[in-house]
Design a protein around this motif. Structure first.
Motif, PDB file in Angstrom:
ATOM      1  N   GLN A   1       1.116  -0.970  -0.014  1.00 58.44           N
ATOM      2  CA  GLN A   1       0.004  -0.029   0.006  1.00 58.44           C
ATOM      3  C   GLN A   1       0.725   1.289  -0.040  1.00 58.44           C
ATOM      4  O   GLN A   1       1.881   1.280   0.743  1.00 58.44           O
TER       5      GLN A   1
ATOM      6  N   MET B   1       5.674   2.344   7.853  1.00 61.65           N
ATOM      7  CA  MET B   1       6.250   2.035   9.150  1.00 61.65           C
ATOM      8  C   MET B   1       5.812   0.796   9.763  1.00 61.65           C
ATOM      9  O   MET B   1       6.611   0.118  10.686  1.00 61.65           O
ATOM     10  N   GLU B   2       4.625   0.207   9.467  1.00 65.20           N
ATOM     11  CA  GLU B   2       4.272  -0.965   9.926  1.00 65.20           C
ATOM     12  C   GLU B   2       5.192  -2.142   9.476  1.00 65.20           C
ATOM     13  O   GLU B   2       5.666  -3.149  10.227  1.00 65.20           O
ATOM     14  N   SER B   3       5.438  -2.016   8.232  1.00 66.05           N
ATOM     15  CA  SER B   3       6.433  -3.312   7.348  1.00 66.05           C
ATOM     16  C   SER B   3       7.597  -3.210   7.907  1.00 66.05           C
ATOM     17  O   SER B   3       8.242  -4.159   7.825  1.00 66.05           O
TER      18      SER B   3
ATOM     19  N   SER C   1       1.287   4.011   1.306  1.00 65.22           N
ATOM     20  CA  SER C   1       1.384   4.962   2.645  1.00 65.22           C
ATOM     21  C   SER C   1       2.339   4.971   3.602  1.00 65.22           C
ATOM     22  O   SER C   1       2.970   3.722   3.929  1.00 65.22           O
ATOM     23  N   TRP C   2       2.425   5.916   4.303  1.00 57.10           N
ATOM     24  CA  TRP C   2       3.467   6.053   5.321  1.00 57.10           C
ATOM     25  C   TRP C   2       3.214   5.073   6.256  1.00 57.10           C
ATOM     26  O   TRP C   2       4.138   4.531   6.996  1.00 57.10           O
ATOM     27  N   GLN C   3       1.944   4.855   6.596  1.00 63.57           N
ATOM     28  CA  GLN C   3       1.466   3.832   7.884  1.00 63.57           C
ATOM     29  C   GLN C   3       1.903   2.478   7.330  1.00 63.57           C
ATOM     30  O   GLN C   3       2.448   1.899   8.264  1.00 63.57           O
ATOM     31  N   TRP C   4       1.506   2.127   6.160  1.00 63.59           N
ATOM     32  CA  TRP C   4       2.180   0.655   5.877  1.00 63.59           C
ATOM     33  C   TRP C   4       3.507   0.564   5.741  1.00 63.59           C
ATOM     34  O   TRP C   4       4.245  -0.643   6.098  1.00 63.59           O
TER      35      TRP C   4
END
Length: 169
Positions: A115, A122-124, A117-120
């Motif tokens: 994805q 950081m989670e990855s 996105s910045w959130q994806w």
């Protein structure tokens, strides 16, 4: 033969010297050894370029140039070889790097969907990141070593073939 083949594909050194991202090196780009093409400079340049091609960082060309300058290897080759990882080849190459990382770290392969996105991102970093980075570093080292000795072997074979052809005449 190898030298002529490589020279056909190399960009003009003036074009590389004036590239907007390589201007940061200034007068260092005026070293003649960075533009000379021989077996030593070609094998080193392929090695440097292949190493940074497999490292997932932005500005790979600049990093390849930054290492090519102190090593005094052919700058255009080292910068051009980085483009082995381009938008078409990046997904399979980096996925293979991830698989190598999971194998080396002994982790199970995790399924993920990209994805933008910045959130994806950081989670990855915590889930697939370690395996991906380890695999990328291993891939970079292996590709660099194989490239170094592969170019050396091809260059020697080409010189030997040319020498034998001259000897036959």
């Amino acid at each position: 033969m190898a030298k002529k083949t490589i020279q056909r594909f190399l960009p003009d050194h003036n074009k590389v010297k004036h590239h907007k991202y390589l201007k940061i090196f200034g007068r260092l780009l005026h070293d003649a050894n960075l533009w000379h093409l021989n077996r030593r400079s070609a094998r080193g340049a392929f090695s440097v370029g292949l190493f940074f091609a497999f490292i997932p960082v932005p500005f790979q060309m600049v990093l390849a140039a930054a290492l090519a300058i102190p090593l005094r290897v052919n700058l255009p080759i080292s910068v051009a070889v980085v483009w082995i990882t381009n938008p078409l080849t990046m997904p399979p190459i980096f996925y293979c790097s991830y698989l190598i990382g999971t194998l080396v770290l002994g982790q199970p392969e995790q399924h993920f969907a990209f994805q933008p996105s910045w959130q994806w991102f950081m989670e990855s970093l915590t889930t697939i990141g370690p395996a991906f980075l380890v695999g990328s570093f291993i891939s970079a080292c292996v590709a660099s070593i194989v490239g170094y000795f592969g170019v050396d072997l091809l260059w020697r074979r080409s010189v030997r073939k040319a020498w034998l052809n001259r000897h036959k005449k």
